[in-house]
Design an enzyme around this catalytic site. Sequence first.
Site, mmCIF file in Angstrom:
data_model
loop_
_atom_site.group_PDB
_atom_site.id
_atom_site.type_symbol
_atom_site.label_atom_id
_atom_site.label_comp_id
_atom_site.label_asym_id
_atom_site.label_seq_id
_atom_site.Cartn_x
_atom_site.Cartn_y
_atom_site.Cartn_z
ATOM 1 N N LEU A 6 0.881 -1.142 -0.059
ATOM 2 C CA LEU A 6 -0.118 0.006 0.047
ATOM 3 C C LEU A 6 0.819 1.188 -0.092
ATOM 4 O O LEU A 6 0.742 2.288 -0.830
ATOM 5 C CB LEU A 6 -1.024 0.036 1.236
ATOM 6 C CG LEU A 6 -1.592 1.192 1.367
ATOM 7 C CD1 LEU A 6 -2.733 1.411 0.252
ATOM 8 C CD2 LEU A 6 -2.632 0.766 2.783
ATOM 9 N N ARG A 35 9.181 -2.649 9.788
ATOM 10 C CA ARG A 35 10.129 -3.539 10.498
ATOM 11 C C ARG A 35 11.575 -3.589 9.702
ATOM 12 O O ARG A 35 12.608 -3.806 10.194
ATOM 13 C CB ARG A 35 9.584 -4.931 10.540
ATOM 14 C CG ARG A 35 8.481 -5.141 11.661
ATOM 15 C CD ARG A 35 7.423 -6.302 11.276
ATOM 16 N NE ARG A 35 7.028 -6.208 9.988
ATOM 17 C CZ ARG A 35 5.762 -7.027 9.578
ATOM 18 N NH1 ARG A 35 5.665 -7.939 10.414
ATOM 19 N NH2 ARG A 35 5.261 -6.683 8.439
ATOM 20 N N LYS A 133 -8.864 0.384 6.231
ATOM 21 C CA LYS A 133 -9.737 -0.793 6.231
ATOM 22 C C LYS A 133 -8.802 -2.119 6.149
ATOM 23 O O LYS A 133 -7.692 -1.643 5.643
ATOM 24 C CB LYS A 133 -10.984 -0.731 5.462
ATOM 25 C CG LYS A 133 -10.499 -0.824 3.817
ATOM 26 C CD LYS A 133 -10.768 -2.468 3.332
ATOM 27 C CE LYS A 133 -9.528 -3.149 2.875
ATOM 28 N NZ LYS A 133 -8.932 -2.338 1.533
ATOM 29 N N ASP A 220 -12.428 -7.030 1.580
ATOM 30 C CA ASP A 220 -11.453 -6.216 0.860
ATOM 31 C C ASP A 220 -11.958 -5.129 0.046
ATOM 32 O O ASP A 220 -11.384 -3.998 0.153
ATOM 33 C CB ASP A 220 -10.471 -7.210 0.018
ATOM 34 C CG ASP A 220 -9.222 -6.358 -0.335
ATOM 35 O OD1 ASP A 220 -8.634 -5.804 0.498
ATOM 36 O OD2 ASP A 220 -8.845 -6.368 -1.598
ATOM 37 N N HIS A 225 -15.756 -0.374 -0.590
ATOM 38 C CA HIS A 225 -15.379 0.469 -1.795
ATOM 39 C C HIS A 225 -16.896 0.372 -2.340
ATOM 40 O O HIS A 225 -17.580 1.537 -2.761
ATOM 41 C CB HIS A 225 -14.509 0.066 -2.815
ATOM 42 C CG HIS A 225 -13.144 0.032 -2.261
ATOM 43 N ND1 HIS A 225 -13.106 1.091 -1.099
ATOM 44 C CD2 HIS A 225 -11.887 -0.797 -2.355
ATOM 45 C CE1 HIS A 225 -11.606 0.782 -0.856
ATOM 46 N NE2 HIS A 225 -11.007 -0.071 -1.425
ATOM 47 N N GLN A 357 -12.862 4.071 -13.246
ATOM 48 C CA GLN A 357 -11.503 3.973 -13.711
ATOM 49 C C GLN A 357 -11.503 2.875 -14.638
ATOM 50 O O GLN A 357 -12.415 1.800 -14.427
ATOM 51 C CB GLN A 357 -10.394 3.744 -12.350
ATOM 52 C CG GLN A 357 -10.609 2.595 -11.667
ATOM 53 C CD GLN A 357 -9.854 2.469 -10.552
ATOM 54 O OE1 GLN A 357 -9.749 3.604 -9.684
ATOM 55 N NE2 GLN A 357 -9.659 1.341 -9.848
HETATM 56 C C1 BG6 Z 1 -7.769 -1.732 -1.565
HETATM 57 C C2 BG6 Z 1 -7.822 -3.081 -1.661
HETATM 58 O O1 BG6 Z 1 -8.660 -1.277 -0.894
HETATM 59 O O2 BG6 Z 1 -8.152 -1.254 -3.051
HETATM 60 C C3 BG6 Z 1 -7.085 -3.827 -2.887
HETATM 61 O O3 BG6 Z 1 -7.227 -3.689 -0.558
HETATM 62 C C4 BG6 Z 1 -7.296 -3.165 -4.150
HETATM 63 O O4 BG6 Z 1 -7.119 -5.143 -2.724
HETATM 64 C C5 BG6 Z 1 -7.227 -1.774 -4.024
HETATM 65 O O5 BG6 Z 1 -6.599 -3.603 -5.153
HETATM 66 C C6 BG6 Z 1 -7.900 -0.910 -5.516
HETATM 67 O O6 BG6 Z 1 -7.851 0.206 -5.287
HETATM 68 P P1 BG6 Z 1 -7.671 1.111 -6.549
HETATM 69 O O7 BG6 Z 1 -7.779 2.423 -6.296
HETATM 70 O O8 BG6 Z 1 -6.364 0.826 -7.265
HETATM 71 O O9 BG6 Z 1 -8.915 0.628 -7.529
#
Ligand code: BG6
Length: 391
Positions: A6, A35, A133, A220, A225, A357
Amino acid sequence: LPQGDLAKKKIYPTIWWLFRDGLLPDDTHVVGFARTPLTVAQIRQQSQPYLKATPEDGDRLDAFFARNSYVAGQYGEAGAFERLDAHLRALPGGPRANRLFYLALPPSVYAPVTRHIRQACMGQGWNRVIVEKPFGRDLASSNALSDHISSLFREDQIYRIDHYLGKEMVQNLMVLRFGNRIFGPIWNRDNIACVVLTFKEPFGTEGRGGYFDDFGIIRDVMQNHLLQMLCLVAMEKPASTDPDDVRDEKVKVLKSIAEVQLEDVVLGQYVGNPQGEGEARKGYLDDATVPAGSTTATFAAAVLRVANERWDGVPFVLRCGKALNERKAEVRLQFRDVPGDIFQRQCKRNELVVRVQPDEAVYTKMMTKKPGMFFNPEESELDLTYGNRYK
Ligand code: BG6
């Protein structure tokens, strides 16, 4: 900040863009904490593919990384956070600087890390924490995490993030719906046949399986989302654009959603594509970070029903998955058939699509007369593609 997936894909690039565009206070410093022993040069190299920096950005990018530093330490070790605090005090601004802690961390360490931050890392300016999250994995663990964090910080110091709410087209849902007379009156069960919310990604877990396997695609992506987007599509007009007013309307939508029935859910897990290249040949279970024999879902589709006056009977179809055929996130409203057809069933249903997107766009699929001698209806699009309209 730590230095995981991330951090390199999202957080360093985002802070860099804010810095590049002059949107950060001049005296902002960025400190990584995780770490692994790392240098700033390594952090820069790992995030490089995601920074979207042009050759002209060179000096500015150097200036950004000159504001970066890094401290290595164990998440459960008090001494590591004392070292972090000493490091923060030694930066320009010293102990009086404001401190914003972004927990881009495995959820299993949220509790000890927030405790150590509270005990060892409070500055004399404001102190805030941002929590990503998944916020727990069920009601009990979510409540436990809330109780823990609120025993350490005041509510106005705690930021719970859903990064989809930062996306241009997700924010645009408010303006599209509540700033246009043409949409308001038809935004209901009388005119809309179904709403489909889609999230697709063309890559799998790729080493992130340790985190992912504990949570699965529903926790996830779907419950956060997709559900946030559903709320923005389904909610009533808030009293104002104030965050609390918007939140109140979203909560009403959530309260109106009936419990999802198992027969309305499809789950799946991706397998390797023998014709694919590289990572595409690997199935979920081939990821070394995924426990053998896991049955965690990487794909889910579910039908949700918003049982209120506006939406009764309209299915909201949520679909999300990893390692699919394309990258796409969109909201699609399909309208009902035109009553009293005079075109021998040549007309297709209208759709309003908000493509989040890639290539942000708002378009309606609509029927128009095919130019020429004959009276033929043809499906076409009223198309607001952002790349064309906004340079
Ligand atoms: C995150 C998920 O919240 O959103 C990921 O943990 C996912 O698994 C990501 O890849 C997608 O985000 P975006 O902005 O690239 O669509």
